[in-house]
Write a protein that holds these residues in place. Sequence first.
Motif, short mmCIF file in Angstrom:
data_model
loop_
_atom_site.label_atom_id
_atom_site.label_comp_id
_atom_site.label_asym_id
_atom_site.label_seq_id
_atom_site.Cartn_x
_atom_site.Cartn_y
_atom_site.Cartn_z
N UNK A 1 37.20 32.67 26.83
CA UNK A 1 37.78 34.10 26.73
C UNK A 1 37.41 34.67 28.01
N UNK A 2 36.81 34.34 29.03
CA UNK A 2 36.18 35.03 30.17
C UNK A 2 36.69 34.10 31.35
N UNK A 3 36.39 32.90 31.48
CA UNK A 3 36.37 32.33 32.64
C UNK A 3 37.37 31.09 32.70
N UNK A 4 37.97 30.64 31.39
CA UNK A 4 38.96 29.56 31.67
C UNK A 4 40.42 30.29 32.08
N UNK A 5 41.04 29.64 33.21
CA UNK A 5 42.29 29.79 33.93
C UNK A 5 43.15 29.82 32.69
N UNK A 6 44.04 30.95 32.70
CA UNK A 6 45.28 31.16 31.68
C UNK A 6 46.75 30.97 32.24
N UNK A 7 47.59 30.20 31.70
CA UNK A 7 48.77 30.27 32.47
C UNK A 7 49.58 31.38 32.29
N UNK A 8 49.33 32.16 31.31
CA UNK A 8 50.14 33.43 31.18
C UNK A 8 49.66 34.60 32.23
N UNK A 9 48.64 34.29 32.66
CA UNK A 9 48.03 35.21 33.75
C UNK A 9 48.20 34.68 35.16
N UNK A 10 49.09 33.68 35.53
CA UNK A 10 49.18 33.06 36.99
C UNK A 10 48.17 32.45 37.24
N UNK A 11 47.36 31.39 36.23
CA UNK A 11 46.29 30.54 36.52
C UNK A 11 44.96 31.46 37.18
N UNK A 12 45.02 32.71 36.65
CA UNK A 12 43.80 33.19 36.89
C UNK A 12 42.95 33.36 35.41
N UNK A 13 41.57 33.74 35.79
CA UNK A 13 40.81 33.86 34.40
C UNK A 13 40.91 35.34 34.25
N UNK A 14 40.69 35.68 33.07
CA UNK A 14 41.01 37.12 32.69
C UNK A 14 40.22 38.01 33.51
N UNK A 15 38.72 37.84 33.81
CA UNK A 15 38.11 38.41 34.79
C UNK A 15 38.63 38.69 36.24
N UNK A 16 39.47 37.54 36.67
CA UNK A 16 40.01 37.61 38.00
C UNK A 16 41.11 38.48 38.08
N UNK A 17 41.88 38.21 37.00
CA UNK A 17 43.01 39.06 36.74
C UNK A 17 42.80 40.55 36.61
N UNK A 18 41.77 40.93 35.70
CA UNK A 18 41.53 42.41 35.79
C UNK A 18 41.18 42.88 36.98
N UNK A 19 40.12 42.14 37.74
CA UNK A 19 39.71 42.51 39.00
C UNK A 19 40.95 42.87 39.97
N UNK A 20 42.02 41.69 40.10
CA UNK A 20 42.91 41.90 40.97
C UNK A 20 43.77 43.09 40.68
N UNK A 21 43.89 43.36 39.60
CA UNK A 21 44.98 44.70 38.86
C UNK A 21 44.12 45.75 39.08
N UNK A 22 43.04 45.67 38.69
CA UNK A 22 42.35 46.98 38.88
C UNK A 22 42.35 47.47 40.12
N UNK A 23 42.19 46.56 41.19
CA UNK A 23 41.94 47.07 42.54
C UNK A 23 43.29 47.70 43.26
N UNK A 24 44.35 47.17 42.50
CA UNK A 24 45.59 47.88 42.93
C UNK A 24 46.18 49.21 42.53
N UNK A 25 45.43 49.53 41.35
CA UNK A 25 45.70 50.74 40.77
C UNK A 25 45.45 52.11 41.88
N UNK A 26 46.12 52.90 42.00
CA UNK A 26 45.84 54.11 42.81
C UNK A 26 44.52 55.02 42.05
N UNK A 27 43.93 55.32 43.04
CA UNK A 27 42.63 56.13 42.53
C UNK A 27 42.84 57.64 42.50
#
Length: 75
Positions: A49-75
């Motif tokens: 649930x946390x570290x395995x890369x997922x194909x539906x997330x662009x081969x990122x782990x859920x943590x990497x995906x959240x970190x990437x997309x939360x950094x792109x959100x405007x403050x």
Amino acid sequence: MGSIGDCFDNAVIESFWGRMQVELLNRQRWRTRIELTNASFEYLEIFHNRRRRHGSLGMLSPIEYERLHSAQLPA
């Protein structure tokens, strides 16, 4: 999905159990059910649930995906 004779009905769970069999269950033996239960919990909650890369997330782990997309959100 869910209709009688539907060949795709169990595909997702069968895929998951096959992966768990290869990545966890076939790698060692456990002396007690408690050890197996703990290993299964760790596999599901920590690795799958946390570290395995997922194909539906662009081969990122859920943590990497959240970190990437939360950094792109405007403050």
